[in-house]
Design an enzyme around this catalytic site. Structure first.
Site, PDB file in Angstrom:
ATOM      1  N   HIS A 142       0.842  -1.204   0.000  1.00 13.38           N
ATOM      2  CA  HIS A 142       0.000   0.000   0.000  1.00 13.38           C
ATOM      3  C   HIS A 142       0.875   1.252   0.000  1.00 13.38           C
ATOM      4  O   HIS A 142       0.639   2.191  -0.774  1.00 13.38           O
ATOM      5  CB  HIS A 142      -0.911  -0.025   1.230  1.00 13.38           C
ATOM      6  CG  HIS A 142      -1.660   1.245   1.468  1.00 13.38           C
ATOM      7  ND1 HIS A 142      -2.973   1.430   1.070  1.00 13.38           N
ATOM      8  CD2 HIS A 142      -1.288   2.406   2.082  1.00 13.38           C
ATOM      9  CE1 HIS A 142      -3.359   2.637   1.421  1.00 13.38           C
ATOM     10  NE2 HIS A 142      -2.365   3.255   2.039  1.00 13.38           N
ATOM     11  N   GLU A 143       1.893   1.270   0.853  1.00 13.15           N
ATOM     12  CA  GLU A 143       2.764   2.435   0.937  1.00 13.15           C
ATOM     13  C   GLU A 143       3.604   2.600  -0.330  1.00 13.15           C
ATOM     14  O   GLU A 143       3.805   3.718  -0.806  1.00 13.15           O
ATOM     15  CB  GLU A 143       3.669   2.341   2.170  1.00 13.15           C
ATOM     16  CG  GLU A 143       2.927   2.264   3.500  1.00 13.15           C
ATOM     17  CD  GLU A 143       1.974   3.434   3.725  1.00 13.15           C
ATOM     18  OE1 GLU A 143       2.183   4.518   3.130  1.00 13.15           O
ATOM     19  OE2 GLU A 143       1.006   3.258   4.491  1.00 13.15           O
ATOM     20  N   HIS A 146       1.563   4.374  -2.854  1.00 15.59           N
ATOM     21  CA  HIS A 146       1.576   5.832  -2.735  1.00 15.59           C
ATOM     22  C   HIS A 146       2.772   6.426  -3.471  1.00 15.59           C
ATOM     23  O   HIS A 146       2.653   7.428  -4.173  1.00 15.59           O
ATOM     24  CB  HIS A 146       1.646   6.236  -1.252  1.00 15.59           C
ATOM     25  CG  HIS A 146       0.319   6.266  -0.559  1.00 15.59           C
ATOM     26  ND1 HIS A 146      -0.740   7.025  -1.018  1.00 15.59           N
ATOM     27  CD2 HIS A 146      -0.111   5.656   0.574  1.00 15.59           C
ATOM     28  CE1 HIS A 146      -1.766   6.884  -0.194  1.00 15.59           C
ATOM     29  NE2 HIS A 146      -1.415   6.047   0.767  1.00 15.59           N
ATOM     30  N   GLU A 219      -6.194   7.226  -1.230  1.00 19.66           N
ATOM     31  CA  GLU A 219      -6.125   6.014  -0.409  1.00 19.66           C
ATOM     32  C   GLU A 219      -6.721   4.818  -1.143  1.00 19.66           C
ATOM     33  O   GLU A 219      -6.213   3.700  -1.043  1.00 19.66           O
ATOM     34  CB  GLU A 219      -6.834   6.226   0.923  1.00 19.66           C
ATOM     35  CG  GLU A 219      -6.057   7.055   1.917  1.00 19.66           C
ATOM     36  CD  GLU A 219      -4.660   6.520   2.166  1.00 19.66           C
ATOM     37  OE1 GLU A 219      -4.513   5.303   2.441  1.00 19.66           O
ATOM     38  OE2 GLU A 219      -3.709   7.306   2.078  1.00 19.66           O
TER      39      GLU A 219
END
EC number: 3.4.24.-
Length: 290
Positions: A142-143, A146, A219
């Site tokens: 997930h990071e 980003h 997100e």
């Protein structure tokens, strides 16, 4: 939730310091009431504030969270962490980020940096202790998402536009107060400067609603990237684990809560200032994804 609040706090501080300094130096007077010149003036300094925040974001994140960068792995856990981030970074097509661990009991993680090939990814000690390797990998994915999506750079551009109009309308309001309310006909007086700074504070907070809306949209994209990189079920499992721990007290600095993967849920007007959508909404979005 750590990335955005730190960025906003730094940006607002830079903006206010720049405004006060420029006012004391008399630079404001050159724009006069020519709105074209005023808008150009505000754009230069508005984007400067957001770019400064972007370039120092990684340094501030390290200092604020106490993140320890892994240069030489000392444990199997640290070795696994470096190898997993390297694998995910290669799959996402970005350079190897710095990897760190920050001392917090709560489960959280964050990614920041001005460049997708010069980023920082960090996880809390609590997350490493309680999440399974599959769930931890999903959080890291997930990071990495980003970073690969360029969220910090895009955020800076949006913040630059927002800053420009905050400064622009604050100065128009300052002129109105000085000339119309205080009837000052002898050039800009103290009323202009006080009203301008006050308006920048209020408009800056209101403008944050726009930035937070953008953050909530990103997100969902980062969750999708996490699902692509680590597997849909792993990403859903990680979000469910975060949801189960949502009631635990946060040890992360308040100014950093928009940096990480987990975000609290608030209702009403406060919900407009949340950087993350509710976890159950994010989970539902992934469950509906093919």
């Amino acid at each position: 939730m750590m990335r955005i609040f730190l960025f906003l706090a730094t940006n607002l501080a830079v903006l206010l310091v720049a405004s006060i300094t420029l006012s004391l130096l008399g630079v404001d007077r050159y724009t006069g009431t020519n709105y074209g010149d005023l808008l150009a003036f505000c754009a230069v300094f508005g984007f400067a504030g957001s770019l400064v925040s972007l370039f120092i974001s990684k340094w501030m994140a390290k200092k604020s969270t106490g993140t320890q960068i892994i240069t030489e792995p000392r444990t199997r856990q640290e070795q696994w962490l470096l190898q997993t981030v390297e694998e995910l970074a290669q799959k996402a097509g970005i350079g190897m980020p710095e990897v760190g661990i920050f001392p917090a009991h709560e489960s959280n993680a964050f990614a920041t940096g001005w460049n997708r090939n010069s980023a920082l990814v960090a996880v809390s000690q609590g997350l490493l202790e309680r999440f399974s390797p599959e769930e931890t990998k999903a959080v890291l994915a997930h990071e990495i998402g980003h970073v690969a999506n360029g969220d910090m750079v895009t955020l800076s551009l949006i913040q630059g536009v927002v800053n420009t109009f905050v400064m622009f309308f604050a100065r128009i309001f300052g002129d109105f107060v000085d000339r119309v309310v205080l009837k000052n006909e002898e050039g800009r007086g103290i009323g202009y400067f006080v009203a301008t700074i006050a308006a920048e504070l209020v408009l800056g907070i209101l403008a944050s609603i726009i930035v937070m809306w953008f953050s909530r949209r990103r997100e969902f994209r980062a969750d999708e990237a996490g699902a692509d990189l680590a597997g849909k079920h792993a990403m859903i499992g990680a979000l469910n684990r975060l949801r189960a721990e949502q009631g635990l007290p946060s040890e992360m600095p308040k100014t950093l809560t928009a940096f990480g993967i987990s975000g609290g849920l608030k209702d009403g007007l406060a919900g407009l200032l949340m950087s993350h959508p509710p976890l159950e909404v994010r989970i539902a979005a992934l469950q509906q994804r093919n």
